[in-house]
Structure formats: C-alpha cells, structure tokens
Design a protein around this motif. Sequence first.
Motif, PDB file in Angstrom:
ATOM      1  N   TRP A 185      33.210  34.278  35.432  1.00 51.18           N
ATOM      2  CA  TRP A 185      33.711  35.555  34.285  1.00 51.18           C
ATOM      3  C   TRP A 185      33.459  36.992  35.389  1.00 51.18           C
ATOM      4  CZ3 TRP A 185      34.061  38.065  29.759  1.00 51.18           C
ATOM      5  CH2 TRP A 185      33.781  37.366  28.811  1.00 51.18           C
ATOM      6  N   LEU A 186      34.992  37.518  35.261  1.00 51.62           N
ATOM      7  CA  LEU A 186      34.578  38.362  36.907  1.00 51.62           C
ATOM      8  C   LEU A 186      34.891  40.190  36.215  1.00 51.62           C
ATOM      9  CD1 LEU A 186      38.428  36.388  37.995  1.00 51.62           C
ATOM     10  CD2 LEU A 186      36.448  36.165  38.641  1.00 51.62           C
ATOM     11  N   GLU A 187      34.673  40.711  37.358  1.00 52.47           N
ATOM     12  CA  GLU A 187      34.641  42.026  36.835  1.00 52.47           C
ATOM     13  C   GLU A 187      35.320  42.464  37.431  1.00 52.47           C
ATOM     14  OE1 GLU A 187      31.531  45.492  37.643  1.00 52.47           O
ATOM     15  OE2 GLU A 187      31.009  44.347  36.290  1.00 52.47           O
ATOM     16  N   TYR A 188      36.993  43.379  36.809  1.00 52.85           N
ATOM     17  CA  TYR A 188      38.096  44.067  38.262  1.00 52.85           C
ATOM     18  C   TYR A 188      37.122  45.408  38.377  1.00 52.85           C
ATOM     19  CZ  TYR A 188      40.565  39.944  36.321  1.00 52.85           C
ATOM     20  OH  TYR A 188      40.515  38.842  35.933  1.00 52.85           O
ATOM     21  N   PRO A 189      37.615  46.300  39.796  1.00 53.25           N
ATOM     22  CA  PRO A 189      37.511  47.307  40.320  1.00 53.25           C
ATOM     23  C   PRO A 189      37.792  48.588  38.946  1.00 53.25           C
ATOM     24  CG  PRO A 189      38.282  45.730  41.542  1.00 53.25           C
ATOM     25  CD  PRO A 189      38.657  45.326  40.679  1.00 53.25           C
ATOM     26  N   ARG A 241      32.113  39.697  40.409  1.00 54.83           N
ATOM     27  CA  ARG A 241      32.820  41.147  41.261  1.00 54.83           C
ATOM     28  C   ARG A 241      34.696  40.657  42.545  1.00 54.83           C
ATOM     29  NH1 ARG A 241      29.297  46.202  41.735  1.00 54.83           N
ATOM     30  NH2 ARG A 241      27.931  45.821  39.821  1.00 54.83           N
ATOM     31  N   VAL A 242      35.536  40.957  41.456  1.00 56.65           N
ATOM     32  CA  VAL A 242      36.867  40.541  42.766  1.00 56.65           C
ATOM     33  C   VAL A 242      37.108  42.192  43.030  1.00 56.65           C
ATOM     34  CG1 VAL A 242      37.091  38.641  41.801  1.00 56.65           C
ATOM     35  CG2 VAL A 242      38.232  40.911  39.928  1.00 56.65           C
ATOM     36  N   LYS A 243      37.968  42.317  43.983  1.00 55.19           N
ATOM     37  CA  LYS A 243      38.741  43.560  44.467  1.00 55.19           C
ATOM     38  C   LYS A 243      40.396  43.601  43.403  1.00 55.19           C
ATOM     39  CE  LYS A 243      36.347  42.797  48.749  1.00 55.19           C
ATOM     40  NZ  LYS A 243      36.445  42.965  50.860  1.00 55.19           N
ATOM     41  N   GLU A 244      40.743  42.862  43.345  1.00 54.45           N
ATOM     42  CA  GLU A 244      41.855  42.488  42.396  1.00 54.45           C
ATOM     43  C   GLU A 244      42.185  43.025  42.062  1.00 54.45           C
ATOM     44  OE1 GLU A 244      41.235  38.154  41.767  1.00 54.45           O
ATOM     45  OE2 GLU A 244      40.827  40.088  43.363  1.00 54.45           O
ATOM     46  N   CYS A 245      43.163  44.275  41.084  1.00 54.03           N
ATOM     47  CA  CYS A 245      42.682  45.267  40.256  1.00 54.03           C
ATOM     48  C   CYS A 245      43.540  44.787  38.910  1.00 54.03           C
ATOM     49  CB  CYS A 245      44.244  46.101  40.280  1.00 54.03           C
ATOM     50  SG  CYS A 245      44.364  47.113  41.068  1.00 54.03           S
ATOM     51  N   ARG A 293      36.632  49.499  32.400  1.00 47.44           N
ATOM     52  CA  ARG A 293      35.742  48.551  33.091  1.00 47.44           C
ATOM     53  C   ARG A 293      36.093  47.286  32.307  1.00 47.44           C
ATOM     54  NH1 ARG A 293      29.615  48.496  34.109  1.00 47.44           N
ATOM     55  NH2 ARG A 293      29.157  48.179  32.518  1.00 47.44           N
ATOM     56  N   VAL A 294      37.415  46.544  32.730  1.00 45.83           N
ATOM     57  CA  VAL A 294      37.364  45.486  32.503  1.00 45.83           C
ATOM     58  C   VAL A 294      36.503  43.909  33.070  1.00 45.83           C
ATOM     59  CG1 VAL A 294      39.343  43.790  32.334  1.00 45.83           C
ATOM     60  CG2 VAL A 294      39.466  45.928  31.754  1.00 45.83           C
ATOM     61  N   THR A 295      36.203  43.608  32.129  1.00 43.63           N
ATOM     62  CA  THR A 295      35.493  42.214  32.257  1.00 43.63           C
ATOM     63  C   THR A 295      35.917  40.902  31.878  1.00 43.63           C
ATOM     64  OG1 THR A 295      33.583  43.033  33.118  1.00 43.63           O
ATOM     65  CG2 THR A 295      33.105  40.640  33.148  1.00 43.63           C
ATOM     66  N   ALA A 296      36.879  39.605  32.610  1.00 44.05           N
ATOM     67  CA  ALA A 296      37.508  38.993  32.341  1.00 44.05           C
ATOM     68  C   ALA A 296      36.761  37.089  32.121  1.00 44.05           C
ATOM     69  CB  ALA A 296      38.978  38.716  32.044  1.00 44.05           C
ATOM     70  N   LEU A 297      36.915  35.954  31.366  1.00 42.75           N
ATOM     71  CA  LEU A 297      36.758  35.262  31.551  1.00 42.75           C
ATOM     72  C   LEU A 297      37.505  34.229  31.585  1.00 42.75           C
ATOM     73  CD1 LEU A 297      34.414  32.916  31.258  1.00 42.75           C
ATOM     74  CD2 LEU A 297      35.278  32.370  28.908  1.00 42.75           C
ATOM     75  N   MET A 298      38.495  33.767  33.241  1.00 45.89           N
ATOM     76  CA  MET A 298      39.501  33.177  33.476  1.00 45.89           C
ATOM     77  C   MET A 298      38.549  31.972  34.342  1.00 45.89           C
ATOM     78  SD  MET A 298      41.570  35.880  32.349  1.00 45.89           S
ATOM     79  CE  MET A 298      42.953  35.238  33.629  1.00 45.89           C
ATOM     80  N   LYS A 299      39.397  30.965  33.510  1.00 47.95           N
ATOM     81  CA  LYS A 299      39.650  29.023  33.921  1.00 47.95           C
ATOM     82  C   LYS A 299      37.442  28.842  33.888  1.00 47.95           C
ATOM     83  CE  LYS A 299      44.016  29.087  36.364  1.00 47.95           C
ATOM     84  NZ  LYS A 299      44.946  28.772  37.842  1.00 47.95           N
ATOM     85  N   GLY A 300      36.837  29.826  32.869  1.00 48.79           N
ATOM     86  CA  GLY A 300      35.436  29.206  33.070  1.00 48.79           C
ATOM     87  C   GLY A 300      34.667  30.416  33.978  1.00 48.79           C
TER      88      GLY A 300
END
Length: 482
Positions: free
Chosen positions: A110-114, A27-31, A101-108
Amino acid sequence: MNKMQLFFIFWLAGLAACTPIPENVTRVKECAPIYPDYTDITIPYNIAPLNFMIEGAEGLQVTAYGDTDSLRISGKDKARFPIGKWKKLLLQQKGKSVQVRVTALMKGKWLEYPSFQWQVAAEAIDGYLSYRLIEPGYEVWNNLQLCERSLEDFSEKVIADNKLTGGNCMNCHTYGKQSGRLSMFHLRGKNGGTILNRDGKLRKLSLKNDSMISAAVYGDFHPSGHYAVFSSNIIIPAFHAQGSKRLEVYDTESDLAIADFEQNRMILSPLTRDKKVLETFPTFSADGKHIYYCSAPQTTLPDSICQLRYSLCRIGFDQENGSWGKQADTLWNAREQQGSVCFPKASPDGKYLLFTIADYGTFPIWHRETDLYILNLSTETIHECSAANSDRSDTYHSWSSNSHWFVFASKRGDGQYGKPYFAYIDKEGKIYKPFVLPQQDPAHYFHTFKSYNIPELSKSPLPFDAVDIKEIYLNSPAELFK
C-alpha cells in the motif's frame, strides 16, 4: 423485503469483502500516477465526476475533502465517484478547493501519494458539448457521427449519423451564441446542404451563388442570428514524403461570403475575393461589428507549402444594411512573425480573441507544433497560452458563454487521437492547466478509436436528433441562395 432487495444487499456485502482495506501504508514522494491526469486543476462546479484509474493497481482508496464534508470511494484500479454525492461536494466547495488523497495497492504494497487539489471555480461551464466523432485517417471519413454530450453527467446523444444519410461527409457543428436554439452544420452529398436549426425548426440551405468558387465551408454566426460568415474553399489533401508528417490539407482558392438567412442571399466583398490572396476561417466579433479571418498570399502549391503562412486580419461589418467594411486591417503579420494563424474565435464578453499558430499552412491538426495564443483586444497584446499547450497539436477551440472557460481539441498523449480539453481563464486573463472531458469509465480513451473533432460548447441541448436529420436530408429540397 423482496428477493431483489436481498440480492442487492448480498451484492454490496460481497463487493465490500472483495475490496482490500489499506494497511501498513507507506508514504511516497512521487505524484499519484492517475489517468487521466486530473491533478492540481481548476474545474467548474457543475462538471461530471472526474473518474480516474491507476494502471496495475490491485486496490484503490480515494478521499476527496471539502471544508465540512468528504467523499471516500474504494475499488480495484478505478475511482468512480457517485454522481449525487459528487455534485453535493462540488457545490459546497464552489469558489474553494477540494483536497484529494489517493492510496493504492501496488505489487502487494500500500502506497499513499501526496495529496493534490481541485480548485472549484465560482463560474459554471456551459452544460453541453457537441463534437464530430471520426477516425483520424483520411480513408475512413465515411463513418462518422455528430454527437452532443451533457457535461454535468455522462449522457450522450447522436445528432447526426452519416449511416442514415447515404454515408456522406458531414462537417462539424456550430452554435450561435452558445445556444442549442441556433446552430448549423453542413451535410455533403447528393441531397446535401447546410442544416440550419432555429428553435428546432430545420432548414436545408444551398449556401452558394454563381459568384462563389464553392459552397460554404467554415462558418460562424453573427450575434443577431440573422447572418453567418463563411469561407468558400477549393480544398486539396496531400501526403508528405517525410515519415514524421502525415497529411497536409491546403486551399488552392478561398474567399469569404456572408449568408443572409432572412433574404436568402450571399453577400460578397471585393476585399475578400482577390484571386491572389487566400482567405479562410472567418468569425464575428462579440458585438458583430467586425469579422476576423486568416489571409495568405497565393504561393506555388504543394511545392511551396512551407511558405504558406496566414496573417490574422479584420474587416468591418454593418448589420443594418448587411454590408462589408471598406478596409481590411492586419493584426498579426505572418511574414514578420514567421508563423501561420488559424481558427480565430472571439470571447463572448468581447475581451479576447483565441487562435492557433503553426509553422505554416491552414490545417493544424497534424502540425504537432500548433499552439494556442490569445489576443487581448483592449491592449492589443498577444500571449501564448502556455498553461494549456502541449507538445502536440492544440486547436479547434470554442468559448463558454461566460468567457471563463474554453474547450479545445488536443492530440497530447498518443499524438493521433484528438480529445476535448477544458481550460479556465480568470478575470485577469490568467489561463490554468486544462483537463480532458471526463468519462464514466476512466479507461474510455484507451479503447475508443475516434477523434473528437471541433468541440463546441452550448448552454442548452439541441432540439433535434439523427432521425430528424435523416428526414430533412432525404425529403426536403435545399433552399437556393442568390
């Protein structure tokens, strides 16, 4: 089971196998860096799917949550919602919100955004939008189309194409009372004229008489449909020596005139024909009893272009006998305010007047400081539409028939290409963050090198197309007006 059905099953299975599944999610804080920016906006329940993308994503999972239902989609870098399930979810959440809710695979990884939300307004937007597609440079004006787009899906049709009419210039399309049953636009060139559509019956009109300085230019319908008010302009393009500015367009002369479509006559007023004053961008009030317009004293042009500033004015109109009022009033004084008003448009419910203000001039497209302002006609107070404005030109707007939505052309982003943005206004007059016209492919605006010029909303589709316009252009003489 036939071969086609088997192929489709294997294709779906292959697609599912190629779509990565989120695991070890951080989980990350940035939009979420989605494009277009559809985060935390108010939308109509009848809008087409808000497909978006994340550049550089290697996998994407998006879930839209309603009160009792949800919609989940997966892909590589693009989120494309199935239109049937999309419509069902928005209709269920009418007047409520949808959490995304958006979850994306970035540079290998997985990041879940707020999560962000879509507030689904209880009021629909008119279902159709017309616009002129044109390159934003002066030198390629001869390659353009007028188009109509359904806002409830992604279908688009060409209503006029200048490749079929001798490569002539075509001015933008205008509706009467936000209805496809009444509309008009100007076709220039040897066989040109104003094309008037009334329930699919097309007329070609020569809206000029011997007392006018030019044929009709900028116009607007009277609510009755019996009349329209126009400016008559001598327009000059000029180029700035300053590198930060491109094109300036100004009038050396401009007056106002009313067209009577029933009696084929132009009605002029001495109050709007003063050669020492420039008048332009007229529009009728919602009840048809007044005409709002922009007015500026003549100055030395182009040398004093920065001193050319237009005030917002109003004059009466009598529908019964087709006559102008005897007095013109100034509602916003350009000299006192040190700005220039452009393109006033009255809301159909009669509550508001939406217009733009620039530092100077009458051609706001290339004025990056141009912003939207709104006049409350009952309190006579004026406010900047700060929630809708950007650091680039925001102008050429039109209202939805229920007065809860408006569309405008904005050059936000790259500063070159105008795109249609929609904003919601609630019953208290509060304006919300706008969103760009959704496209089936969210990368559409990256590879479409056209501006969407003067977008106009309509409740119903137009009953003609480009072939009909070609026919009347080539084979019908223009009706003369006196």
